[in-house]
Design an enzyme around this catalytic site. Structure first.
Site, PDB file in Angstrom:
ATOM      1  N   CYS B  87      -2.505  -0.524  -2.345  1.00 61.50           N
ATOM      2  CA  CYS B  87      -1.427  -0.863  -3.286  1.00 61.50           C
ATOM      3  C   CYS B  87      -0.088  -0.341  -2.751  1.00 61.50           C
ATOM      4  O   CYS B  87       0.436  -0.872  -1.794  1.00 61.50           O
ATOM      5  CB  CYS B  87      -1.758  -0.334  -4.675  1.00 61.50           C
ATOM      6  N   HIS B 195      -7.536  -1.902  -5.845  1.00 59.74           N
ATOM      7  CA  HIS B 195      -7.829  -0.462  -5.869  1.00 59.74           C
ATOM      8  C   HIS B 195      -9.329  -0.201  -5.781  1.00 59.74           C
ATOM      9  O   HIS B 195      -9.997  -0.090  -6.809  1.00 59.74           O
ATOM     10  CB  HIS B 195      -7.309   0.143  -7.183  1.00 59.74           C
ATOM     11  N   GLU B 197     -10.797   2.540  -5.160  1.00 57.56           N
ATOM     12  CA  GLU B 197     -11.152   3.859  -5.721  1.00 57.56           C
ATOM     13  C   GLU B 197     -11.433   3.777  -7.222  1.00 57.56           C
ATOM     14  O   GLU B 197     -11.980   4.707  -7.802  1.00 57.56           O
ATOM     15  CB  GLU B 197     -10.051   4.882  -5.418  1.00 57.56           C
TER      16      GLU B 197
END
Lengths: 87, 222
Positions: B87, B195, B197
């Site tokens: 990002c 994302h 994560e």
């Protein structure tokens, strides 16, 4: 000498400008049907010391190229370069 | 070889702990690295996490590019070690010139926060080395400036060099060729808007992000 420079950064032709489109919609809502396009950009005012106007222009252009604009998306123009009266 | 992955923290970064947690969950050692430090130490890999580095002032990534740590990040990337930008980290990688193109404001005038389907275009880079080309994975996106933009020549080079890593199944933000992630020519620097994560545990809605970090950990030799 002390100089004041104004640098204008605008999106390149062909790069989408969603912010400009949104403002355009509002301009139409305001009733100004004659407006055909709104383009957004940024304006920077720099105060600097330089030997002469050419030296000032060089420094400002380098800063505009390396930092103030992203060459993939934007073009810059040093719009004004004046001897500054401010202390 | 170093035993840890460095996760760079700029003022305004906000996904660093999620990244460390994901890497730790998968058995790797990850440590935060402050942007003002001039040395990275001997890191096996680097992650530039999401957030709003330096407040996104000027343009996302434009100021972060000049943080002390970035010259070490560029050196490590040029030495062939894996670098992943997520990002805002992707935006930093384009601004510093490790990846081509730029991320522009979304075309739909909206900040987008949703889970999106992504098609794996290439498995050449570390990030998708553990998944099959053509596979569809689901990852969250969360951005206002994720509209990948480049000129026609750059796009042609990305296609010819197999540098497009992920494409959105349904283009949410106006990106050229629905590009969600790219890598450099060597394949060791990857930038992605999604994302991973945020998708490493079933409880939080999915585990498709694991493969990205598993690829990173393997490439880091950890």
């Amino acid at each position: 000498m002390k100089y004041e420079a104004v640098v204008e950064v605008l999106l390149k032709d062909g790069v989408s400008d969603p912010e400009g489109v949104a403002i355009m919609d509002a301009v139409i809502s305001l009733g100004y049907g004659s407006v055909q396009k709104v383009a957004t950009g940024k304006l920077f005012r720099l105060l600097l010391q330089a030997e002469d106007e050419n030296a000032a222009a060089d420094v400002v252009s380098q800063i505009a190229e390396q930092l103030l604009s992203n060459p993939v998306l934007e073009d810059f123009r040093v719009r004004d370069l004046l001897v500054s009266a401010s202390a | 070889m170093s035993s840890s992955i460095g996760v760079v923290v700029f003022p305004g970064t906000n996904c660093e702990h999620d990244v460390v947690r994901a890497l730790t969950l998968l058995g790797a050692k990850a440590e935060l690295v402050w942007h003002g430090d001039s040395e990275l130490g001997d890191r096996a890999a680097i992650v530039l996490p999401g957030g709003f580095a330096h407040g996104d002032y000027l343009r996302p990534g434009a100021i972060a590019r000049f943080s002390n740590i970035m010259s070490s990040v560029v050196k490590l990337a040029n030495a062939g070690r894996p670098v992943l930008g997520i990002c805002n980290g992707f935006q930093v990688l384009t601004e510093v010139g490790l990846l081509p193109g730029a991320l522009q404001k979304n075309s739909g005038l909206r900040f987008i926060c949703s889970t999106t389907k992504l098609s794996v275009v290439s498995s050449r880079s570390f990030s998708t080395s553990t998944v099959e080309v053509g596979q569809v994975i689901s990852l969250p996106i969360n951005h206002f400036e994720g509209n990948y933009t480049c000129d026609a020549a750059t796009h042609r080079a990305l296609v010819e060099n197999d540098q497009i890593v992920l494409r959105y199944v349904e283009n949410p933000n106006g990106s050229v060729d629905s590009i969600a992630a790219i890598c450099n020519e060597a394949g060791n620097v990857v930038g992605m808007m999604p994302h991973p994560e945020r998708a490493v545990e079933e409880l939080l809605g999915g585990t498709d992000g694991r493969s990205i970090f598993e690829g990173l950990i393997a490439a880091a030799g950890l």
